[in-house]
Design an enzyme around this catalytic site. Structure first.
Site, PDB file in Angstrom:
ATOM      1  CB  CYS A   1      -0.935  -0.051   1.214  1.00  0.00           C
ATOM      2  SG  CYS A   1      -2.120   1.296   1.245  1.00  0.00           S
ATOM      3  CB  CYS A   2       3.824   2.287   2.028  1.00  0.00           C
ATOM      4  SG  CYS A   2       3.227   2.646   3.677  1.00  0.00           S
TER       5      CYS A   2
ATOM      6  CB  CYS B   1      -2.248   6.923   6.003  1.00  0.00           C
ATOM      7  SG  CYS B   1      -1.338   7.347   4.528  1.00  0.00           S
TER       8      CYS B   1
ATOM      9  CB  CYS C   1      -1.052   3.171   8.984  1.00  0.00           C
ATOM     10  SG  CYS C   1      -1.656   2.167   7.643  1.00  0.00           S
TER      11      CYS C   1
ATOM     12  CB  CYS D   1       5.921   5.326   4.317  1.00  0.00           C
ATOM     13  SG  CYS D   1       7.024   6.613   3.704  1.00  0.00           S
TER      14      CYS D   1
END
Ligand code: SF4
Length: 228
Positions: A112-113, A196, A199, A221
């Protein structure tokens, strides 16, 4: 001035001096980055006080807290001479979640990062042919950051400059107070590091970044892990 002189001077220059010398060596191919986190105001303030037209790039992952979106507007109003640039992931957040799962940040936060933050940022760097990047990361934040020097040259040739590398969180707090820099709205709720929303949780009192990816061994990240 060349890179070797900058490397030598980087041992003694203060944060402002390092930004200024770096700008004059690399202009116009130099940017700064911000996450609009708790301590982001310092680098922005230094660049604006020097009145340098350095782009201050942020990656909008689509997963910001609403308070971070508010903070962006607060700082844009506060620093009228700042050259903020928003970079976005190529894929719309909803399409991304539908494709990879609504729990992707739990299931595979590295992926995702990479997709939402690291790739868009490096794509921007390549597209603009950026040669130097100023970042406000600090040694005390993670074990990885403790290993860095104030100037690092990546294998790709990109030069990374860390003016605040040796600052403590107290130095940052004092600078922000002394210079009347607005604080992130979540600071007063006890957050010491903001990423984010999915997280980021409240930290344990002894570790400023412990609220990030809580329960996982992930600490970064990935933006700063591209071959130090
Ligand atoms: S911090 Fe979380 S939501 Fe943001 S890009 Fe990384 S995994 Fe995704």
């Amino acid at each position: 001035m060349n890179i070797n002189e900058l490397l030598r001077l980087s041992e003694t220059l203060d944060a402002k001096g390092l930004i200024e010398k770096s700008y004059h060596l690399f202009k116009p191919k130099i940017i700064s980055s911000t996450s609009f986190g708790i301590t982001s105001g310092v680098i922005i303030d230094l660049i604006c006080k020097l009145n340098l037209p350095i782009e201050i790039v942020y990656v909008n992952t689509g997963f910001f807290f609403k308070e971070t979106l508010e903070y962006i507007e607060i700082l844009k109003n506060f620093y009228k001479n700042a050259n903020f640039v928003e970079v976005k992931a190529s894929e719309n957040k909803e399409i991304f979640l539908k494709k990879f799962g609504y729990d992707i940040f739990k299931k595979d936060p590295d992926f995702c990062c990479r997709e939402r933050k690291v790739k868009p940022f490096y794509d921007y760097i390549r597209k603009k042919d950026i040669r130097a990047w100023i970042s406000g990361i600090r040694k005390e934040q993670t074990d990885f950051r403790r290993t860095l020097n104030r100037i690092e040259i990546l294998d790709s040739g990109l030069v990374k400059i860390y003016p605040l590398l040796n600052w403590t969180s107290k130095d940052v707090y004092n600078y922000m107070k002394d210079n009347n820099i607005p604080f992130h709205p979540l600071y007063e709720k006890g957050y010491t590091s903001i990423g984010c929303e999915p997280c980021t949780e409240l930290p344990d009192f002894y570790d400023e970044r412990s609220g990030r990816w809580k329960g996982l061994c992930k600490k970064e990240c990935g933006l700063h892990l591209e071959i130090k």
